[in-house]
Design a protein around this motif. Structure first.
Motif, PDB file in Angstrom:
ATOM      1  N   LEU A  21       3.439  16.048  33.952  1.00  0.00           N
ATOM      2  CA  LEU A  21       3.870  15.376  35.170  1.00  0.00           C
ATOM      3  C   LEU A  21       3.028  14.142  35.410  1.00  0.00           C
ATOM      4  O   LEU A  21       1.800  14.210  35.387  1.00  0.00           O
ATOM      5  CB  LEU A  21       3.753  16.314  36.375  1.00  0.00           C
ATOM      6  N   ALA A  22       3.659  13.009  35.630  1.00  0.00           N
ATOM      7  CA  ALA A  22       2.922  11.791  35.922  1.00  0.00           C
ATOM      8  C   ALA A  22       2.127  11.971  37.198  1.00  0.00           C
ATOM      9  O   ALA A  22       2.606  12.532  38.179  1.00  0.00           O
ATOM     10  CB  ALA A  22       3.885  10.610  36.079  1.00  0.00           C
ATOM     11  N   GLY A  23       0.882  11.508  37.194  1.00  0.00           N
ATOM     12  CA  GLY A  23       0.055  11.598  38.380  1.00  0.00           C
ATOM     13  C   GLY A  23      -0.842  12.798  38.394  1.00  0.00           C
ATOM     14  O   GLY A  23      -1.599  12.994  39.338  1.00  0.00           O
ATOM     15  N   CYS A  24      -0.772  13.689  37.348  1.00  0.00           N
ATOM     16  CA  CYS A  24      -1.658  14.834  37.314  1.00  0.00           C
ATOM     17  C   CYS A  24      -3.090  14.382  37.103  1.00  0.00           C
ATOM     18  O   CYS A  24      -3.340  13.328  36.541  1.00  0.00           O
ATOM     19  CB  CYS A  24      -1.245  15.785  36.181  1.00  0.00           C
ATOM     20  N   GLY A  25      -4.060  15.195  37.514  1.00  0.00           N
ATOM     21  CA  GLY A  25      -5.460  14.811  37.431  1.00  0.00           C
ATOM     22  C   GLY A  25      -5.969  14.781  36.012  1.00  0.00           C
ATOM     23  O   GLY A  25      -5.326  15.236  35.078  1.00  0.00           O
ATOM     24  N   GLY A  26      -7.194  14.248  35.841  1.00  0.00           N
ATOM     25  CA  GLY A  26      -7.808  14.186  34.523  1.00  0.00           C
ATOM     26  C   GLY A  26      -7.505  12.883  33.832  1.00  0.00           C
ATOM     27  O   GLY A  26      -6.519  12.214  34.113  1.00  0.00           O
ATOM     28  N   LYS A  27      -8.367  12.507  32.890  1.00  0.00           N
ATOM     29  CA  LYS A  27      -8.164  11.276  32.160  1.00  0.00           C
ATOM     30  C   LYS A  27      -7.129  11.485  31.068  1.00  0.00           C
ATOM     31  O   LYS A  27      -7.129  12.494  30.385  1.00  0.00           O
ATOM     32  CB  LYS A  27      -9.486  10.819  31.527  1.00  0.00           C
ATOM     33  N   PRO A  28      -6.229  10.508  30.868  1.00  0.00           N
ATOM     34  CA  PRO A  28      -5.242  10.649  29.823  1.00  0.00           C
ATOM     35  C   PRO A  28      -5.887  10.565  28.448  1.00  0.00           C
ATOM     36  O   PRO A  28      -6.953   9.980  28.288  1.00  0.00           O
ATOM     37  CB  PRO A  28      -4.292   9.455  30.060  1.00  0.00           C
ATOM     38  N   ALA A  29      -5.211  11.188  27.453  1.00  0.00           N
ATOM     39  CA  ALA A  29      -5.724  11.116  26.093  1.00  0.00           C
ATOM     40  C   ALA A  29      -5.828   9.666  25.653  1.00  0.00           C
ATOM     41  O   ALA A  29      -4.965   8.850  25.949  1.00  0.00           O
ATOM     42  CB  ALA A  29      -4.785  11.889  25.149  1.00  0.00           C
ATOM     43  N   GLY A  30      -6.896   9.345  24.932  1.00  0.00           N
ATOM     44  CA  GLY A  30      -7.074   7.970  24.486  1.00  0.00           C
ATOM     45  C   GLY A  30      -7.519   7.050  25.584  1.00  0.00           C
ATOM     46  O   GLY A  30      -7.282   5.836  25.529  1.00  0.00           O
ATOM     47  N   ALA A  31      -8.147   7.611  26.647  1.00  0.00           N
ATOM     48  CA  ALA A  31      -8.605   6.780  27.765  1.00  0.00           C
ATOM     49  C   ALA A  31      -9.505   5.676  27.239  1.00  0.00           C
ATOM     50  O   ALA A  31     -10.350   5.883  26.379  1.00  0.00           O
ATOM     51  CB  ALA A  31      -9.363   7.638  28.772  1.00  0.00           C
ATOM     52  N   GLY A  32      -9.340   4.481  27.764  1.00  0.00           N
ATOM     53  CA  GLY A  32     -10.126   3.341  27.311  1.00  0.00           C
ATOM     54  C   GLY A  32      -9.382   2.515  26.282  1.00  0.00           C
ATOM     55  O   GLY A  32      -9.803   1.405  25.962  1.00  0.00           O
ATOM     56  N   GLN A  33      -8.276   3.051  25.750  1.00  0.00           N
ATOM     57  CA  GLN A  33      -7.448   2.322  24.808  1.00  0.00           C
ATOM     58  C   GLN A  33      -6.082   2.081  25.429  1.00  0.00           C
ATOM     59  O   GLN A  33      -5.659   2.788  26.334  1.00  0.00           O
ATOM     60  CB  GLN A  33      -7.287   3.102  23.502  1.00  0.00           C
ATOM     61  N   ASN A  34      -5.400   1.083  24.936  1.00  0.00           N
ATOM     62  CA  ASN A  34      -4.091   0.764  25.468  1.00  0.00           C
ATOM     63  C   ASN A  34      -3.092   0.548  24.343  1.00  0.00           C
ATOM     64  O   ASN A  34      -3.448   0.179  23.218  1.00  0.00           O
ATOM     65  CB  ASN A  34      -4.148  -0.506  26.332  1.00  0.00           C
ATOM     66  N   GLY A  35      -1.826   0.764  24.649  1.00  0.00           N
ATOM     67  CA  GLY A  35      -0.741   0.395  23.777  1.00  0.00           C
ATOM     68  C   GLY A  35      -0.849   0.898  22.361  1.00  0.00           C
ATOM     69  O   GLY A  35      -1.100   2.080  22.097  1.00  0.00           O
ATOM     70  N   ALA A  36      -0.633  -0.026  21.418  1.00  0.00           N
ATOM     71  CA  ALA A  36      -0.591   0.321  20.003  1.00  0.00           C
ATOM     72  C   ALA A  36      -1.871   0.990  19.541  1.00  0.00           C
ATOM     73  O   ALA A  36      -1.834   1.930  18.736  1.00  0.00           O
ATOM     74  CB  ALA A  36      -0.310  -0.927  19.170  1.00  0.00           C
ATOM     75  N   VAL A 227      10.698   0.299  27.643  1.00  0.00           N
ATOM     76  CA  VAL A 227       9.788  -0.539  28.440  1.00  0.00           C
ATOM     77  C   VAL A 227       8.339  -0.199  28.105  1.00  0.00           C
ATOM     78  O   VAL A 227       7.989   0.969  27.929  1.00  0.00           O
ATOM     79  CB  VAL A 227      10.007  -0.324  29.949  1.00  0.00           C
ATOM     80  N   MET A 228       7.502  -1.238  28.063  1.00  0.00           N
ATOM     81  CA  MET A 228       6.066  -1.037  27.835  1.00  0.00           C
ATOM     82  C   MET A 228       5.301  -2.153  28.513  1.00  0.00           C
ATOM     83  O   MET A 228       5.868  -3.190  28.865  1.00  0.00           O
ATOM     84  CB  MET A 228       5.771  -1.006  26.328  1.00  0.00           C
ATOM     85  N   LYS A 229       4.018  -1.938  28.730  1.00  0.00           N
ATOM     86  CA  LYS A 229       3.175  -3.013  29.244  1.00  0.00           C
ATOM     87  C   LYS A 229       3.068  -4.101  28.177  1.00  0.00           C
ATOM     88  O   LYS A 229       3.403  -3.885  27.014  1.00  0.00           O
ATOM     89  CB  LYS A 229       1.796  -2.484  29.636  1.00  0.00           C
ATOM     90  N   ARG A 230       2.565  -5.259  28.562  1.00  0.00           N
ATOM     91  CA  ARG A 230       2.413  -6.357  27.623  1.00  0.00           C
ATOM     92  C   ARG A 230       1.521  -5.923  26.458  1.00  0.00           C
ATOM     93  O   ARG A 230       0.337  -5.627  26.638  1.00  0.00           O
ATOM     94  CB  ARG A 230       1.774  -7.564  28.310  1.00  0.00           C
ATOM     95  N   ASP A 231       2.109  -5.837  25.281  1.00  0.00           N
ATOM     96  CA  ASP A 231       1.367  -5.432  24.091  1.00  0.00           C
ATOM     97  C   ASP A 231       2.195  -5.827  22.875  1.00  0.00           C
ATOM     98  O   ASP A 231       3.047  -5.063  22.424  1.00  0.00           O
ATOM     99  CB  ASP A 231       1.103  -3.919  24.098  1.00  0.00           C
ATOM    100  N   PRO A 232       1.967  -7.033  22.333  1.00  0.00           N
ATOM    101  CA  PRO A 232       2.771  -7.510  21.199  1.00  0.00           C
ATOM    102  C   PRO A 232       2.782  -6.540  20.022  1.00  0.00           C
ATOM    103  O   PRO A 232       3.814  -6.352  19.374  1.00  0.00           O
ATOM    104  CB  PRO A 232       2.103  -8.838  20.822  1.00  0.00           C
ATOM    105  N   ALA A 233       1.644  -5.893  19.744  1.00  0.00           N
ATOM    106  CA  ALA A 233       1.567  -4.982  18.605  1.00  0.00           C
ATOM    107  C   ALA A 233       2.450  -3.758  18.815  1.00  0.00           C
ATOM    108  O   ALA A 233       3.148  -3.312  17.890  1.00  0.00           O
ATOM    109  CB  ALA A 233       0.116  -4.552  18.373  1.00  0.00           C
ATOM    110  N   LEU A 234       2.432  -3.199  20.031  1.00  0.00           N
ATOM    111  CA  LEU A 234       3.272  -2.037  20.313  1.00  0.00           C
ATOM    112  C   LEU A 234       4.743  -2.425  20.302  1.00  0.00           C
ATOM    113  O   LEU A 234       5.592  -1.672  19.796  1.00  0.00           O
ATOM    114  CB  LEU A 234       2.903  -1.420  21.661  1.00  0.00           C
ATOM    115  N   LYS A 235       5.070  -3.588  20.832  1.00  0.00           N
ATOM    116  CA  LYS A 235       6.463  -4.050  20.829  1.00  0.00           C
ATOM    117  C   LYS A 235       6.982  -4.163  19.394  1.00  0.00           C
ATOM    118  O   LYS A 235       8.121  -3.780  19.108  1.00  0.00           O
ATOM    119  CB  LYS A 235       6.594  -5.383  21.557  1.00  0.00           C
ATOM    120  N   VAL A 236       6.157  -4.676  18.492  1.00  0.00           N
ATOM    121  CA  VAL A 236       6.569  -4.791  17.088  1.00  0.00           C
ATOM    122  C   VAL A 236       6.855  -3.411  16.510  1.00  0.00           C
ATOM    123  O   VAL A 236       7.868  -3.201  15.835  1.00  0.00           O
ATOM    124  CB  VAL A 236       5.487  -5.515  16.256  1.00  0.00           C
ATOM    125  N   LEU A 237       5.968  -2.446  16.784  1.00  0.00           N
ATOM    126  CA  LEU A 237       6.155  -1.090  16.273  1.00  0.00           C
ATOM    127  C   LEU A 237       7.441  -0.466  16.809  1.00  0.00           C
ATOM    128  O   LEU A 237       8.200   0.170  16.062  1.00  0.00           O
ATOM    129  CB  LEU A 237       4.964  -0.213  16.657  1.00  0.00           C
TER     130      LEU A 237
END
Length: 265
Positions: A21-36, A227-237
């Motif tokens: 569920l979106a909004g649940c507590g705790g840090k998401p996996a890969g915290a500190g990294q974004n996108g691709a 839809v994704m946040k601005r991330d050219p590398a992820l968009k390519v994938l």
């Protein structure tokens, strides 16, 4: 009602996928990294969707998460050689979950509009649709967009249909809803005169709603993308995966299964 439905979804997951569920507590996996970078590091693609939006994403009779968008998203993740993890949220909160880093992408029939493109990246379109007006059978008086002037019209909160209505039919009285069942209840009760929805959703819904009808043909053609946040590398994938699904026929096959036609072109 919608939150209870999402809780039930936690009890019945499709093979090879997970739902949170979106909004649940705790840090998401890969915290500190974004996108691709996060997707590559965790080998997981977190996919935001409503989970209560048939025929695109919903809980089937067997308790499993299913629908056109669900199958497309699973195929997308498989093509990218990562695991699909589904994250449920109300439609109005899907982009917020994306912005907060709870999801990597949203696959929920999000219409590609200039306003959204100014803020987010979109994949190449994977479905093409249009807007349909739904009214009570036998009521008459509405046969197209021009007839919505002065009428009470129900739309999903934050949807393309709300935006279209406010921009193109300012004389209509806009009523917004967080879910589909409530607006159709209001339509049947005469509290509103019409509902705007996706033609594909409406075609499926009207099969089991003999008291409601399509008021005129679809209009305002629209394309939907991932839809994704601005991330050219992820968009390519994502784009490469969509192209692969289209080229080998998997995308068309999923469409034929759910709609009996290719709605991806």
């Amino acid at each position: 009602m919608r939150f209870l439905a999402r809780r039930d979804l936690l009890l019945g997951l499709g093979a090879g996928s997970a739902l949170t569920l979106a909004g649940c507590g705790g840090k998401p996996a890969g915290a500190g990294q974004n996108g691709a970078a996060r997707v590559e590091a965790t080998k997981t693609l977190r996919i935001g969707l409503e989970g209560t939006y048939p025929p695109f994403n919903y809980q089937g009779a067997d308790g499993q998460l299913t629908g056109f968008d669900v199958e497309f998203a699973r195929a997308l993740a498989e093509q990218m050689k990562v695991k699909a993890e589904f994250v449920a949220a109300p439609f109005a909160g899907l982009l917020g979950a994306l912005e907060s880093g709870r999801t990597d992408v949203v696959v929920n029939q999000i219409t590609i509009t200039p306003e959204r493109q100014a803020k987010y990246d979109f994949s190449k379109p994977y479905t093409v649709s249009g807007i349909l007006i739904i009214t009570q059978k036998g009521k008459g008086g509405i046969t197209g967009p021009a007839d919505l002037a002065g009428k009470k019209v129900g739309v999903g909160l934050g949807t393309h249909y709300e935006q279209w209505l406010r921009q193109n039919q300012p004389k209509a009285e806009v009523r917004t809803y967080d879910d589909d069942p409530t607006k159709y209840q209001d339509l049947r009760a005469g509290r509103i005169d019409a509902v705007l929805n996706d033609r594909l959703v409406a075609a499926d819904f009207l099969k089991t709603a003999p008291d409601l009808v399509a008021a005129g043909p679809p209009f305002a053609p629209q394309s939907q993308g991932v839809v994704m946040k601005r991330d050219p590398a992820l968009k390519v994938l994502i784009d490469e995966a969509v192209d692969a699904l289209r080229a080998d026929g998997r995308l068309a096959a999923i469409s034929q299964k759910w709609f009996g036609q290719d709605v991806t072109i």
